[in-house]
Write a protein that holds these residues in place. Structure first.
Motif, short mmCIF file in Angstrom:
data_model
loop_
_atom_site.label_atom_id
_atom_site.label_comp_id
_atom_site.label_asym_id
_atom_site.label_seq_id
_atom_site.Cartn_x
_atom_site.Cartn_y
_atom_site.Cartn_z
N ILE A 1 6.83 69.54 15.48
CA ILE A 1 6.27 69.03 16.74
C ILE A 1 7.37 69.18 17.78
O ILE A 1 8.37 68.46 17.75
CB ILE A 1 5.82 67.56 16.60
N LEU A 2 7.19 70.17 18.66
CA LEU A 2 8.21 70.48 19.65
C LEU A 2 7.96 69.63 20.89
O LEU A 2 6.98 69.83 21.60
CB LEU A 2 8.17 71.97 19.99
N VAL A 3 8.82 68.65 21.09
CA VAL A 3 8.62 67.66 22.16
C VAL A 3 9.42 68.08 23.39
O VAL A 3 10.65 68.20 23.34
CB VAL A 3 9.04 66.26 21.69
N PHE A 4 8.71 68.31 24.48
CA PHE A 4 9.31 68.70 25.75
C PHE A 4 8.78 67.80 26.85
O PHE A 4 7.59 67.48 26.86
CB PHE A 4 8.99 70.16 26.07
N SER A 5 9.66 67.38 27.75
CA SER A 5 9.21 66.51 28.82
C SER A 5 8.69 67.35 29.99
O SER A 5 9.15 68.47 30.24
CB SER A 5 10.36 65.62 29.30
N GLU B 1 4.53 75.69 10.96
CA GLU B 1 3.48 75.61 11.96
C GLU B 1 3.96 74.78 13.15
O GLU B 1 4.39 73.64 13.00
CB GLU B 1 2.24 74.94 11.34
N PRO B 2 3.90 75.35 14.39
CA PRO B 2 4.37 74.58 15.54
C PRO B 2 3.23 73.84 16.25
O PRO B 2 2.08 74.27 16.25
CB PRO B 2 4.93 75.66 16.47
N LEU B 3 3.57 72.71 16.85
CA LEU B 3 2.68 71.96 17.72
C LEU B 3 3.50 71.60 18.95
O LEU B 3 4.58 71.00 18.84
CB LEU B 3 2.17 70.69 17.03
N ILE B 4 3.02 71.98 20.14
CA ILE B 4 3.75 71.71 21.38
C ILE B 4 3.26 70.40 21.97
O ILE B 4 2.05 70.22 22.19
CB ILE B 4 3.56 72.86 22.39
N CYS B 5 4.18 69.48 22.21
CA CYS B 5 3.85 68.17 22.77
C CYS B 5 4.66 67.97 24.05
O CYS B 5 5.89 67.91 24.00
CB CYS B 5 4.14 67.07 21.76
N ILE B 6 3.98 67.90 25.18
CA ILE B 6 4.66 67.70 26.47
C ILE B 6 4.51 66.23 26.87
O ILE B 6 3.39 65.73 26.99
CB ILE B 6 4.10 68.64 27.55
N GLY C 1 -2.05 81.20 20.90
CA GLY C 1 -2.36 80.70 19.57
C GLY C 1 -1.75 79.36 19.23
O GLY C 1 -1.80 78.92 18.07
N TYR C 2 -1.16 78.68 20.21
CA TYR C 2 -0.49 77.40 19.96
C TYR C 2 -1.36 76.22 20.36
O TYR C 2 -2.11 76.28 21.34
CB TYR C 2 0.84 77.33 20.71
N GLU C 3 -1.22 75.13 19.62
CA GLU C 3 -1.85 73.86 19.98
C GLU C 3 -0.90 73.15 20.94
O GLU C 3 0.30 73.04 20.69
CB GLU C 3 -2.08 73.01 18.72
N VAL C 4 -1.44 72.66 22.07
CA VAL C 4 -0.62 71.97 23.07
C VAL C 4 -1.27 70.63 23.40
O VAL C 4 -2.46 70.55 23.70
CB VAL C 4 -0.49 72.80 24.37
N ILE C 5 -0.45 69.55 23.35
CA ILE C 5 -0.93 68.21 23.68
C ILE C 5 -0.07 67.65 24.80
O ILE C 5 1.16 67.68 24.73
CB ILE C 5 -0.87 67.28 22.45
N LEU C 6 -0.72 67.15 25.85
CA LEU C 6 -0.02 66.52 26.97
C LEU C 6 -0.07 65.01 26.76
O LEU C 6 -1.15 64.44 26.57
CB LEU C 6 -0.67 66.89 28.30
#
Length: 293
Positions: A78-82, A106-111, A136-141
């Motif tokens: 879970i790649l956490v980016f602000s 498997e990556p998951l992008i979390c902003i 192809g990435y899942e992104v959650i804000l």
């Protein structure tokens, strides 16, 4: 001999989880001689007289491993980016994604920190979200303050070992505190002098969230592509890998070769310019890397 999973490593001790119990273990002396370092996430064979005096006898074969952070057998990163403070960086995110893809995780992008954005910043992040989804990435804000988007995270962590990774100060510990309030993990504000977060996580530990385990890891802001060869870089960009099927030449690096499917996709707008430019920059970095003997 019993088997279990290392869920915490601290000061030379390894804490092995077996049947809901934690056994404090040390590694065998022969491990150092054979250059074996047990990692959090390892499945191990151990022997113990009691809960405080155990020895790890064998480290089972790993499915994957990361060195920064040091953890093994990860299902998901879970790649956490602000969104802001520090500002969202596509180049840093793409560096993380390359390393995660290379390790077959498997990556998951979390902003995070979406509550701090203005309308212009929000629109830009929504655009990035769509571009990464198209790749192809899942992104959650999300926002730890308002808890917006947090409910979308729960299904992704169920029955998986996940690693929270990202720059210092992006809100990883705050996010974990919302997912499991009883943790009360220490968080710090951004250092106004340095413009980055203070390091609040000192070691790697697997934390139970629902039926999953999440590793909160020390923040870091520089990543090297050690071990990644130039020929493997395209496969770390899913949309480039797909477009490369239309390249005329096998082994195309998508730089100066004619009839390149990747460059055609960039020109048509299917692949964002910045993703392609990051690929070009990373490729040069790998090619310029000094060999290690």
């Amino acid at each position: 001999m019993p088997e279990g999973k290392i869920i915490k490593a601290l000061s030379g001790f390894y804490y092995v989880l077996v049947d809901g119990e934690l056994i404090q273990c040390r590694g065998r002396g022969v491990f150092r001689k054979n250059n074996i370092t047990p990692l959090v996430g390892d499945e191990v064979v151990f022997q113990a007289e009691n809960n405080l005096e155990g020895y790890i006898m064998e480290v089972k074969e790993r499915r994957n491993e990361l060195f920064r952070p040091p953890i093994a057998n990860v299902d998901q990163a879970i790649l956490v980016f602000s969104a802001v403070e520090p500002d969202f960086s596509t180049v840093l995110l793409d560096r993380f994604l390359v390393l995660v893809e290379f390790n077959h995780i498997e990556p998951l992008i979390c902003i995070t920190k979406m509550d701090l954005t203005n309308n212009e910043q929000k629109q830009r992040l929504e655009a990035h979200k769509e571009q990464y989804k198209a790749a192809g990435y899942e992104v959650i804000l999300t926002s730890s303050e308002t808890e917006g988007g947090i409910e979308q995270l729960y299904p992704h962590v169920e029955n998986k070992i996940s690693v929270f990774a990202g720059q210092s100060g992006v809100g990883k510990s705050s996010l974990l505190n919302v997912l499991r309030p009883d943790l009360e993990l220490k968080t710090d504000d951004i250092s106004s002098h340095l413009g980055r977060g203070k390091h609040t996580t000192r070691h790697v530990e697997l934390i139970k969230i629902g039926n999953g385990l999440i590793a909160d890891t020390p923040g870091f802001s520089s990543l090297e592509f050690t071990g990644i060869e130039a020929e493997a870089l395209t496969s770390c960009f899913p949309e480039l890998q797909k477009a490369s099927e239309n390249c005329k030449f096998r082994g195309c690096f998508h730089i100066s070769e004619p009839k390149c499917g990747v460059k055609q996709s960039v020109e048509s707008g299917e692949i964002p310019d910045y993703r392609y430019q990051h690929y070009v920059d990373f490729l040069q970095e790998i090619k310029d890397r000094k060999p290690r003997y």
